[in-house]
Write an enzyme that holds these catalytic residues in place. Sequence first.
Site, PDB file in Angstrom:
ATOM      1  N   MET A  13     -14.039   1.398  12.004  1.00  0.00           N
ATOM      2  CA  MET A  13     -15.664   0.911  12.392  1.00  0.00           C
ATOM      3  C   MET A  13     -16.058  -0.016  11.441  1.00  0.00           C
ATOM      4  O   MET A  13     -17.101  -0.943  11.796  1.00  0.00           O
ATOM      5  CB  MET A  13     -16.567   2.504  11.864  1.00  0.00           C
ATOM      6  CG  MET A  13     -16.602   3.268  13.199  1.00  0.00           C
ATOM      7  SD  MET A  13     -16.950   2.524  14.747  1.00  0.00           S
ATOM      8  CE  MET A  13     -18.510   1.820  14.287  1.00  0.00           C
ATOM      9  N   GLY A  89     -22.994   6.836   9.679  1.00  0.00           N
ATOM     10  CA  GLY A  89     -22.372   7.322  11.066  1.00  0.00           C
ATOM     11  C   GLY A  89     -21.243   8.466  10.586  1.00  0.00           C
ATOM     12  O   GLY A  89     -20.467   8.908  11.549  1.00  0.00           O
ATOM     13  N   THR A  90     -20.925   8.581   9.427  1.00  0.00           N
ATOM     14  CA  THR A  90     -19.897   9.302   9.015  1.00  0.00           C
ATOM     15  C   THR A  90     -20.071  10.751   9.054  1.00  0.00           C
ATOM     16  O   THR A  90     -21.106  11.287   9.210  1.00  0.00           O
ATOM     17  CB  THR A  90     -19.805   9.348   7.292  1.00  0.00           C
ATOM     18  OG1 THR A  90     -19.506   7.905   6.765  1.00  0.00           O
ATOM     19  CG2 THR A  90     -18.526  10.164   6.721  1.00  0.00           C
ATOM     20  N   HIS A 146     -10.249  12.323  21.207  1.00  0.00           N
ATOM     21  CA  HIS A 146     -10.146  11.126  20.141  1.00  0.00           C
ATOM     22  C   HIS A 146      -8.821  10.662  19.819  1.00  0.00           C
ATOM     23  O   HIS A 146      -7.754  11.194  20.032  1.00  0.00           O
ATOM     24  CB  HIS A 146     -10.965  11.585  18.932  1.00  0.00           C
ATOM     25  CG  HIS A 146     -12.622  11.394  19.114  1.00  0.00           C
ATOM     26  ND1 HIS A 146     -13.355  12.496  19.491  1.00  0.00           N
ATOM     27  CD2 HIS A 146     -13.346  10.499  18.760  1.00  0.00           C
ATOM     28  CE1 HIS A 146     -14.464  12.232  19.599  1.00  0.00           C
ATOM     29  NE2 HIS A 146     -14.539  11.075  19.127  1.00  0.00           N
ATOM     30  N   LYS A 150      -8.222  10.754  13.661  1.00  0.00           N
ATOM     31  CA  LYS A 150      -9.177  11.281  13.473  1.00  0.00           C
ATOM     32  C   LYS A 150      -9.040  12.552  12.552  1.00  0.00           C
ATOM     33  O   LYS A 150      -8.424  13.213  12.771  1.00  0.00           O
ATOM     34  CB  LYS A 150     -10.347  11.581  14.711  1.00  0.00           C
ATOM     35  CG  LYS A 150     -11.682  12.043  14.474  1.00  0.00           C
ATOM     36  CD  LYS A 150     -12.446  12.157  15.755  1.00  0.00           C
ATOM     37  CE  LYS A 150     -13.842  12.743  15.449  1.00  0.00           C
ATOM     38  NZ  LYS A 150     -14.528  12.023  14.540  1.00  0.00           N
ATOM     39  N   THR A 157     -19.998  14.324  17.567  1.00  0.00           N
ATOM     40  CA  THR A 157     -20.707  14.321  18.772  1.00  0.00           C
ATOM     41  C   THR A 157     -20.817  15.437  19.753  1.00  0.00           C
ATOM     42  O   THR A 157     -21.720  15.915  20.140  1.00  0.00           O
ATOM     43  CB  THR A 157     -20.228  13.237  19.519  1.00  0.00           C
ATOM     44  OG1 THR A 157     -20.444  12.085  18.766  1.00  0.00           O
ATOM     45  CG2 THR A 157     -21.138  12.799  20.849  1.00  0.00           C
TER      46      THR A 157
HETATM   47  P1  NAD Z   1     -11.225   5.019   9.270  1.00  0.00           P
HETATM   48  O1  NAD Z   1     -10.486   5.931   8.608  1.00  0.00           O
HETATM   49  O2  NAD Z   1     -10.693   3.851   9.934  1.00  0.00           O
HETATM   50  O3  NAD Z   1     -12.108   4.062   7.991  1.00  0.00           O
HETATM   51  C1  NAD Z   1     -12.736   4.836   7.142  1.00  0.00           C
HETATM   52  C2  NAD Z   1     -12.771   3.670   5.696  1.00  0.00           C
HETATM   53  O4  NAD Z   1     -13.538   4.202   4.645  1.00  0.00           O
HETATM   54  C3  NAD Z   1     -11.425   3.471   5.264  1.00  0.00           C
HETATM   55  O5  NAD Z   1     -11.243   1.972   5.104  1.00  0.00           O
HETATM   56  C4  NAD Z   1     -11.279   4.169   4.100  1.00  0.00           C
HETATM   57  O6  NAD Z   1     -10.527   3.487   3.138  1.00  0.00           O
HETATM   58  C5  NAD Z   1     -12.857   4.194   3.747  1.00  0.00           C
HETATM   59  N1  NAD Z   1     -13.397   5.251   2.586  1.00  0.00           N
HETATM   60  C6  NAD Z   1     -12.907   6.398   2.527  1.00  0.00           C
HETATM   61  N2  NAD Z   1     -13.242   7.168   1.399  1.00  0.00           N
HETATM   62  C7  NAD Z   1     -14.197   6.030   0.839  1.00  0.00           C
HETATM   63  C8  NAD Z   1     -14.953   5.972  -0.094  1.00  0.00           C
HETATM   64  N3  NAD Z   1     -14.972   7.270  -1.058  1.00  0.00           N
HETATM   65  N4  NAD Z   1     -15.622   4.726  -0.535  1.00  0.00           N
HETATM   66  C9  NAD Z   1     -15.417   3.801   0.007  1.00  0.00           C
HETATM   67  N5  NAD Z   1     -14.669   3.717   1.269  1.00  0.00           N
HETATM   68  C10 NAD Z   1     -13.968   4.771   1.517  1.00  0.00           C
HETATM   69  O7  NAD Z   1     -12.296   5.685  10.004  1.00  0.00           O
HETATM   70  P2  NAD Z   1     -13.241   5.148  11.137  1.00  0.00           P
HETATM   71  O8  NAD Z   1     -12.818   5.456  12.498  1.00  0.00           O
HETATM   72  O9  NAD Z   1     -13.671   3.888  10.785  1.00  0.00           O
HETATM   73  O10 NAD Z   1     -14.548   6.071  10.927  1.00  0.00           O
HETATM   74  C11 NAD Z   1     -15.361   6.214   9.917  1.00  0.00           C
HETATM   75  C12 NAD Z   1     -16.083   7.401   9.888  1.00  0.00           C
HETATM   76  O11 NAD Z   1     -17.420   7.119  10.956  1.00  0.00           O
HETATM   77  C13 NAD Z   1     -15.649   8.753  10.507  1.00  0.00           C
HETATM   78  O12 NAD Z   1     -16.406   9.630   9.722  1.00  0.00           O
HETATM   79  C14 NAD Z   1     -16.038   8.804  11.893  1.00  0.00           C
HETATM   80  O13 NAD Z   1     -15.690  10.139  12.448  1.00  0.00           O
HETATM   81  C15 NAD Z   1     -17.059   8.203  11.936  1.00  0.00           C
HETATM   82  N6  NAD Z   1     -17.615   7.595  13.301  1.00  0.00           N
HETATM   83  C16 NAD Z   1     -18.873   7.629  13.679  1.00  0.00           C
HETATM   84  C17 NAD Z   1     -19.189   6.860  14.778  1.00  0.00           C
HETATM   85  C18 NAD Z   1     -20.690   7.008  15.052  1.00  0.00           C
HETATM   86  O14 NAD Z   1     -20.925   6.475  15.940  1.00  0.00           O
HETATM   87  N7  NAD Z   1     -21.572   7.771  14.247  1.00  0.00           N
HETATM   88  C19 NAD Z   1     -18.402   6.364  15.385  1.00  0.00           C
HETATM   89  C20 NAD Z   1     -17.013   6.179  15.106  1.00  0.00           C
HETATM   90  C21 NAD Z   1     -16.580   6.729  14.111  1.00  0.00           C
END
Ligand code: NAD
Length: 264
Positions: A13, A89-90, A146, A150, A157
């Site tokens: 993301m 969005g986490t 997904h 994930k 959602t």
């Molecule tokens: P990802 O695993 O590809 O990326 C997560 C990133 O966060 C990684 O680079 C990781 O190193 C970093 N990270 C982890 N812990 C950290 C910390 N303590 N400090 C700083 N950085 C840290 O995951 P993603 O697919 O990019 O998704 C990230 C989050 O967003 C997930 O929770 C996912 O479910 C959520 N998400 C939300 C939406 C939305 O629309 N709300 C859409 C997609 C994904």
Amino acid sequence: MISIVLVGADGRMGRAIEAAAATERDVTIAARVDQSGARRADSPDGASAARGLGGVVRDGDVVVDFSAPEGFRAAAEVCRARALPLVTGTTGLGTDDDALLDEVAKRAPVLRSANFSLGVLALRAAVRAALDSLPATWDIEIVERHHRAKVDSPSGTALALAQDAARQRGLGEDAFRHGRSGRVGPRQTAEIGLHSVRGGSWIGDHAVLLAGAGESLELRHVAEDRAAFAHGALAAARFLATAPPARYALEDLLQHRGRSGVHR
Ligand code: NAD
């Protein structure tokens, strides 16, 4: 210019938000934070890798977090301490995290959404409308798909869709059935089924199945590109940049579409 501090910058993301920001004239990614460190783009000494998020934020920034629960907590603490707007969005957050967001919202505007795509907002409205016009005897099952990496299940959602449906039916979360392995006996009417499928590279697919006697209805949203979430998150950042301290939802942002300049 809206100055964004991106938490989770190296993730899927984070990279999608970076790409989306490059196409929008009024936003800039001022700092990038990930587990590897924190870097401020306009810092005179270049990187500030050792200082973490607290070392790179500045007054006027909007923090945008798509990382993991720990990253979210660090971002929320900094936003609370520095009174900075927070878009998150986490997913996979707990009730303590929600309480932390309430604390941040006393000092700064906060917008949390499990899904920043406008299509999912429309799906939620469509499900509510369908449930309004169907008898309560119709069964509700939610199936989400997904990518294999994930980490949380069910998706945020799917939970939001289930919570909407439960609210409408007057049910609590004890009505949720996460898969039916080991269960014996017929399905109860006062149940909402949730089913998580994981594999390959699906970005996000949510289907709400409404099943009656002799007929059924399926409402489904498919995210084909993370840009769908990324532009929504940037629109939220734009909205929070001028909003007073409070908790906001994506719906609030749409109501201010004209003023906040939602581009999609
Ligand atoms: P990802 O695993 O590809 O990326 C997560 C990133 O966060 C990684 O680079 C990781 O190193 C970093 N990270 C982890 N812990 C950290 C910390 N303590 N400090 C700083 N950085 C840290 O995951 P993603 O697919 O990019 O998704 C990230 C989050 O967003 C997930 O929770 C996912 O479910 C959520 N998400 C939300 C939406 C939305 O629309 N709300 C859409 C997609 C994904």
